[in-house]
Motif scaffolding. Structure first.
Motif, PDB file in Angstrom:
ATOM      1  N   ALA A 171      78.100 -24.407  14.204  1.00 39.92           N
ATOM      2  CA  ALA A 171      78.807 -25.601  13.735  1.00 39.92           C
ATOM      3  C   ALA A 171      80.192 -25.706  14.373  1.00 39.92           C
ATOM      4  CB  ALA A 171      78.932 -25.564  12.209  1.00 39.92           C
ATOM      5  N   GLU A 172      80.868 -24.595  14.451  1.00 34.14           N
ATOM      6  CA  GLU A 172      82.187 -24.608  15.086  1.00 34.14           C
ATOM      7  C   GLU A 172      82.083 -24.950  16.569  1.00 34.14           C
ATOM      8  OE1 GLU A 172      86.355 -24.200  15.124  1.00 34.14           O
ATOM      9  OE2 GLU A 172      84.851 -24.433  13.514  1.00 34.14           O
ATOM     10  N   LYS A 173      81.020 -24.413  17.208  1.00 33.29           N
ATOM     11  CA  LYS A 173      80.814 -24.732  18.628  1.00 33.29           C
ATOM     12  C   LYS A 173      80.598 -26.230  18.826  1.00 33.29           C
ATOM     13  CE  LYS A 173      77.310 -24.361  22.202  1.00 33.29           C
ATOM     14  NZ  LYS A 173      75.967 -23.838  22.544  1.00 33.29           N
ATOM     15  N   ASN A 174      79.712 -26.835  18.017  1.00 35.07           N
ATOM     16  CA  ASN A 174      79.448 -28.267  18.130  1.00 35.07           C
ATOM     17  C   ASN A 174      80.714 -29.082  17.860  1.00 35.07           C
ATOM     18  OD1 ASN A 174      76.748 -27.736  18.677  1.00 35.07           O
ATOM     19  ND2 ASN A 174      76.157 -27.815  16.505  1.00 35.07           N
ATOM     20  N   ARG A 175      81.479 -28.638  16.865  1.00 33.53           N
ATOM     21  CA  ARG A 175      82.717 -29.371  16.572  1.00 33.53           C
ATOM     22  C   ARG A 175      83.679 -29.297  17.750  1.00 33.53           C
ATOM     23  NH1 ARG A 175      87.661 -28.357  15.007  1.00 33.53           N
ATOM     24  NH2 ARG A 175      87.273 -26.103  14.981  1.00 33.53           N
TER      25      ARG A 175
ATOM     26  N   ASN B 206      84.872 -32.528  19.979  1.00 32.23           N
ATOM     27  CA  ASN B 206      86.296 -32.827  20.137  1.00 32.23           C
ATOM     28  C   ASN B 206      86.703 -32.823  21.601  1.00 32.23           C
ATOM     29  OD1 ASN B 206      86.682 -33.078  17.374  1.00 32.23           O
ATOM     30  ND2 ASN B 206      87.240 -30.912  17.112  1.00 32.23           N
ATOM     31  N   THR B 207      86.132 -31.874  22.353  1.00 34.10           N
ATOM     32  CA  THR B 207      86.464 -31.806  23.782  1.00 34.10           C
ATOM     33  C   THR B 207      85.953 -33.034  24.524  1.00 34.10           C
ATOM     34  OG1 THR B 207      86.366 -29.383  23.683  1.00 34.10           O
ATOM     35  CG2 THR B 207      86.249 -30.394  25.858  1.00 34.10           C
ATOM     36  N   ASP B 208      84.696 -33.427  24.241  1.00 32.28           N
ATOM     37  CA  ASP B 208      84.146 -34.621  24.900  1.00 32.28           C
ATOM     38  C   ASP B 208      84.966 -35.857  24.548  1.00 32.28           C
ATOM     39  OD1 ASP B 208      82.192 -33.054  25.995  1.00 32.28           O
ATOM     40  OD2 ASP B 208      80.665 -33.539  24.474  1.00 32.28           O
ATOM     41  N   ARG B 209      85.339 -35.974  23.276  1.00 31.22           N
ATOM     42  CA  ARG B 209      86.136 -37.129  22.872  1.00 31.22           C
ATOM     43  C   ARG B 209      87.466 -37.156  23.611  1.00 31.22           C
ATOM     44  NH1 ARG B 209      90.097 -37.484  19.446  1.00 31.22           N
ATOM     45  NH2 ARG B 209      89.688 -35.389  18.609  1.00 31.22           N
ATOM     46  N   ARG B 210      88.107 -35.979  23.681  1.00 34.68           N
ATOM     47  CA  ARG B 210      89.394 -35.929  24.375  1.00 34.68           C
ATOM     48  C   ARG B 210      89.225 -36.225  25.866  1.00 34.68           C
ATOM     49  NH1 ARG B 210      92.521 -30.559  23.006  1.00 34.68           N
ATOM     50  NH2 ARG B 210      94.040 -31.658  24.344  1.00 34.68           N
TER      51      ARG B 210
END
Length: 349
Positions: free
Chosen positions: A253-257, A261-265
């Motif tokens: 879950a932390e990895k997906n989050r 977040n990285t893709d969004r940024r």
């Protein structure tokens, strides 16, 4: 005349005969008198005199032996407790040589240094009703020898009472803790637990005035009873697998989050960059158009020719076929034989 001196006189002969013998006997006795006197001059053996001397020497030796037997030495690491008719009257804790009263007082030795008492294993129930076997030890010392002898009588009795108090406190304290918290080092409370046990045991010992002090109590090992050891191991394995699966799920879950977040940024950064690039390009094109306008306004005829040539680049390719009159301005431009004025006039027409 007869030659015999005693001739005819028998009485004289007999008197003379015995008188001579008595005379010889007296002479012999007289000769032995000096020897008798010499013997009388030697010292005679007196039993009474030597008996008194032997008694005096015996008494002296007995007194010295009694004095030596009633001397005692106090070492640096021990107490000497003096008892009179079984009652403690004093104790010595300073090193040196001391004396007790013979036949009345007796001396008992107690250790002064720290001692380790290995306690027997004991079964205890935890807060979650689990049974465990505790193996621990205690570090202790004697603080008041008089109280120890008076109330506990001996070191063995003092250790026995101390062990009873320790296990009593252990049952109370471990009965308030779950089994997992006891065996799990990460969540263990053993450090503070040892301090609590030590403090409470010393309070009990001081209340009964046993003259000893517990310095530290430590749990050496915790075991499970044989009858439930296997089931507990299986449950522990299952719990650890559940915890591991929980960690894996939380990690995914932390990895997906983090990836989201990285893709969004990244998209935000790309959009911002494109926006800034478009603004820069627009500004550049505007500046280029301004420069072109300034340049072409200085020579409109050249600008007209340039625009015409630009149209050629767009309309004429490698396979383009154009049919026009040879004397047309367009053809002349392509042929490069027209003057500038003619070209301009032809284009204007």
């Amino acid at each position: 005349m007869s030659n015999n001196y005693y001739d005819g006189d028998l009485e004289k002969f007999i008197r003379n005969l015995f008188g001579k013998k008595n005379k010889e006997k007296k002479n012999k006795e007289a000769n032995h008198i000096p020897n008798v006197e010499i013997i009388n001059k030697k010292p005679s053996f007196n039993p009474k005199k030597y008996g008194k001397l032997a008694i005096i020497l015996t008494v002296i030796v007995a007194v010295i032996a009694i004095l030596l037997a009633n001397l005692y030495i106090v070492k640096e690491n021990e107490y000497k407790v003096v008892r009179q008719f079984g009652e403690v009257i004093k104790y010595q804790d300073q090193p040196g040589l001391y004396m007790k009263i013979p036949f009345i007082q007796s001396v008992t030795t107690l250790p002064k240094n720290l001692m380790i008492h290995n306690m027997s294993e004991e079964e205890i129930n935890t807060l979650d009703k689990k049974r465990i076997i505790i193996d621990n030890y205690a570090v202790w010392r004697v603080t008041d020898p008089k109280s120890l002898i008076t109330n506990a009588r001996s070191l063995v009795n003092a250790e026995a009472r101390m062990e009873e108090f320790i296990y009593s406190v252990l049952r109370t304290e471990l009965g308030q803790i779950n089994y997992d918290d006891i065996i799990n080092d990460e969540n263990s409370d053993r450090g503070s637990l040892s301090e609590k046990i030590t403090t409470k045991v010393n309070e009990l010992l001081q209340t009964d005035n046993y003259g000893i002090e517990v310095v530290d109590v430590r749990i050496r090992r915790t075991d499970l009873p044989e009858e439930n050891e296997e089931s507990v191991y299986k449950r522990m394995i299952s719990d650890r697998e559940s915890i591991a699966q929980k960690y894996l799920s939380e990690g995914d879950a932390e990895k997906n989050r983090i990836v989201a977040n990285t893709d969004r940024r990244v998209q935000e950064m790309i959009s911002t960059a494109k926006k800034e690039a478009a603004l820069i390009i627009a500004e550049g094109e505007a500046e280029a158009a301004r420069i072109y306008n300034e340049a072409f306004s200085k020579d409109p005829e050249f600008y007209q020719l340039y625009r015409t040539l630009e149209t050629y680049k767009k309309t004429i390719g490698d396979d383009t076929v154009i049919i026009i009159p040879s004397d047309s301005p367009y053809a002349k431009i392509l042929s490069g034989y027209i003057e500038n004025n003619e070209l301009v006039n032809g284009l204007n027409e």
